[in-house]
Design an enzyme around this catalytic site. Structure first.
Site, PDB file in Angstrom:
ATOM      1  CB  SER A  15       7.268   5.593  -1.757  1.00  0.00           C
ATOM      2  OG  SER A  15       7.738   4.962  -2.937  1.00  0.00           O
TER       3      SER A  15
ATOM      4  CG  LEU B 127      -1.983  -1.079   1.291  1.00  0.00           C
ATOM      5  CD1 LEU B 127      -2.739  -0.956   2.597  1.00  0.00           C
ATOM      6  CD2 LEU B 127      -2.925  -0.970   0.128  1.00  0.00           C
TER       7      LEU B 127
ATOM      8  CG  ASP C 236     -15.899   6.542 -17.504  1.00  0.00           C
ATOM      9  OD1 ASP C 236     -16.816   6.268 -18.319  1.00  0.00           O
ATOM     10  OD2 ASP C 236     -16.066   6.492 -16.271  1.00  0.00           O
TER      11      ASP C 236
END
Length: 630
Positions: free
Chosen positions: A327, A322, A462
């Site tokens: 980072s 995660l 989209d």
């Protein structure tokens, strides 16, 4: 002998002081007196936005190739080489080589009541950067540090963070209607040099001196940006390669060696001074806890958690770290704490829900749109950190909830909601044709940016009216990069999107390209024209029957178009020609063959021309409501 030594010492001392004077005098060059060039996009004489050019000079050491200059202005090498008469985009440049760099000029409203015309150029701050240095050196006085401060009010010029994106407003102007009628197609931005006068500039561009004065007045100063009116860009002469000079006599060689020794000695002294100052500055900053990118509590938590190796699952079910995956974004965005977001949204209550999983929240008095999602934001963050444009919803920061494996993206809050709600849900408030045309141009500019000015190109995938948000001035911003893909001309078996907007080649074969965004944009244009939804309650898609409107003679087309336009237009005065042009453009965008669809560059140009027609209230072709009622 003593006389020669005394002479050499005096010469060395003179050269040293001359060098110091030159260095400091060059940094003290006069600034342009202007804070920007005012405009009014609502006036009928303006044609914002427009495609135009700036005159730029190649310079050592960082800008002697088209790639570095293209990166600075967010354009491709080919977009510079063609107007600059350069046959090979990969060829090295020579210092002071003349170039034409394309930009998109817009009339932009500031936090004050003033509006100025400029091109939004995004620049990422590097160590040692200042607004002044970037404006005067890298952008060669095509903007001023005062204007940069005005356009970026949230940034403190004396405390810039490495990695932050700054908008540098490159001064530009669009030709007004009168100028266009007089065959002025471009107002090229040109910075006056100390050796220039209006006459020499006019000669360089092949125009009359009076035409430059008509646009700029007769009080332009050195380092001011002036605008040169041209029908077409002049052909720039390619630099010739100068052959090496033949070897000189021994005295010449001794002079060269002596000069080099003096120069190297002075450079060494200056380097020692700069290095000493840099070490002192770094030590001072560390003592004060001011090291860039450090000291933030949430970032420290992220770094600690990343060492613990906490993992979640991506959209395909694969385990991913995660923290490690974001980072590289820590110094580019604000990292919010989960407690902050819970407090801002009242624990993500339904009362703060905007739509789907997007919540409205206030943090330190500032309103944000907070999107809650499972861990699948890495691709979005990779793309969003590359883009920065006024017609794209801005990502302000993010939060990773390592306990529940959730990710939260924090965006700017766009006040007036989605285009879908204005077209299909708000019964009492309707958008005028003028406003709809402005929205179309805004969306087209945003798409042109991600298609042409990012490397690799970004495909949104989209585009639809619910992903187009409107601010308080009814200007459009593209939102939701959840399906976006960096890179195009790929094939995927994982077909996603919204029915009614999906391009046929993508639905059938999974072909991902910028032309699928063009198709979806065409559907949005049809929505703007007709006020109808992209797919009706019976499952019929809007685009399938659009082409029939343009069949037959001109009279037949006008009658069919009457059946398409939103009824609210009947209460306006507008150009029938403009409406027909946009309809023709929309039909071209939804062509089943992607190779026959226009590019976003062509679309922006066509829409701007349509806007010209709409704003030209003196044109005899302007219609009144009775025209459509016939």
């Amino acid at each position: 002998m003593r006389t020669k030594t005394h002479y050499d010492s005096s010469l060395l001392l003179f050269l040293f002081f001359f060098f110091i004077f030159f260095v400091f005098h060059s940094k003290a060059q006069p600034l342009p007196t202007t804070d920007g060039y005012t405009c009014s996009a609502n006036q009928t004489t303006n044609s914002f936005p427009c495609q135009t050019y700036v005159f730029y000079r190649a310079m050592a050491p960082d800008f002697l190739d088209l790639a570095s200059i293209g990166d600075l202005f967010s354009v491709s090498r080919l977009m510079i080489s063609e107007p600059s008469n350069i046959s090979s985009p990969s060829s090295p440049l020579v210092p002071n080589q003349s170039l034409f760099v394309p930009i998109t000029c817009s009339c932009n409203s500031l936090n004050t009541s003033e509006t100025i015309s400029y091109a939004n150029i995004s620049y990422t701050i590097t160590p040692g950067d200042t607004f002044y240095d970037i404006s005067t050196k890298k952008f060669q006085n095509l903007t001023t540090y005062q204007s940069v401060e005005v356009v970026n009010p949230e940034l403190v010029a004396t405390n810039l963070t490495v990695g932050v994106n700054v908008i540098f407003p490159i001064f530009c102007k669009c030709p007004n209607q009168t100028q266009l009628q007089n065959r002025v197609n471009y107002l090229v931005s040109y910075v006056l040099q100390p050796s220039d006068n209006i006459s020499t500039v006019a000669s360089r561009f092949g125009v009359e001196t009076s035409s430059i004065i008509d646009v700029n007045g007769n009080n332009s100063q050195t380092w001011d940006t002036i605008f040169v009116p041209v029908a077409q860009l002049p052909e720039l002469a390619q630099p010739t390669v100068v052959p090496s000079s033949p070897p000189g006599n021994n005295d010449d060689r001794e002079g060269v060696v002596t000069g080099l020794a003096i120069g190297l000695g002075i450079t060494g002294v200056l380097l020692l001074l700069v290095s000493g100052f840099w070490v002192y500055r770094e030590n001072s900053m560390k003592k004060k806890g001011m090291v860039i990118g450090g000291g933030d509590v949430e970032k420290q938590r992220f770094q600690m958690n990343s060492k613990e190796g906490k993992v979640g699952k991506d959209s395909m079910g694969k385990e991913v770290s995660l923290i490690a995956n974001v980072s590289e974004c820590l110094d580019k965005y604000r990292v919010f704490g989960i407690d902050e977001l819970q407090e801002a949204t009242d624990g993500f209550s339904d009362g703060c829900l905007i739509q789907g999983s997007v919540y409205k929240g206030s943090i330190d008095g500032e309103v944000f749109a907070i999107k809650k999602m499972s861990w699948s934001a890495y691709e979005q963050l990779k793309i969003l950190q590359k883009v920065n444009h006024g017609n794209l919803v801005k990502l302000e920061g993010f939060c990773i909830d390592t306990l529940n494996a959730n990710c939260y993206l924090v965006y700017e809050y766009v006040e007036s909601g989605s285009l879908y709600s204005w077209l299909h849900e708000k019964n009492n408030e309707r958008l005028s044709w003028k406003t709809r045309l402005r929205i179309a141009i805004d969306v087209a500019n945003g798409l042109q940016y991600i298609h042409e000015h990012t490397r690799p190109r970004v495909v949104h995938k989209d585009i639809k009216s619910s992903n187009i948000l409107l601010d308080t001035n009814m200007r459009a911003k593209i939102a939701n990069f959840g399906l976006a893909k960096s890179g195009c001309n790929a094939i995927t078996m994982h077909i996603v999107g919204t029915q009614g907007y999906i391009a046929p080649e993508y639905a059938a074969d999974g072909i991902v390209s910028t032309k699928m965004d063009v198709f979806s944009f065409g559907v949005v244009l049809l929505e703007l024209i007709s006020g109808k939804e992209a797919i009706d309650e019976n499952g019929n898609v809007l685009w399938a029957s659009a082409g029939k409107v343009l069949e037959g003679n001109e009279e037949d087309k006008a009658k069919k178009l009457k059946g398409w336009v939103d009824n609210s237009f009947f209460h306006e005065t507008f150009s029938m020609e403009s409406l027909m042009n946009v309809m023709t453009l929309a039909v071209a965008c939804v062509n089943r063959d992607p190779s026959k669809r226009p590019s976003m560059v062509d679309i922006v140009y066509a829409l701007c021309k349509s806007e010209d027609l709409f704003f030209d209230i003196s044109d005899d072709t302007l219609s009144d409501p009775s025209v459509l009622a016939r």
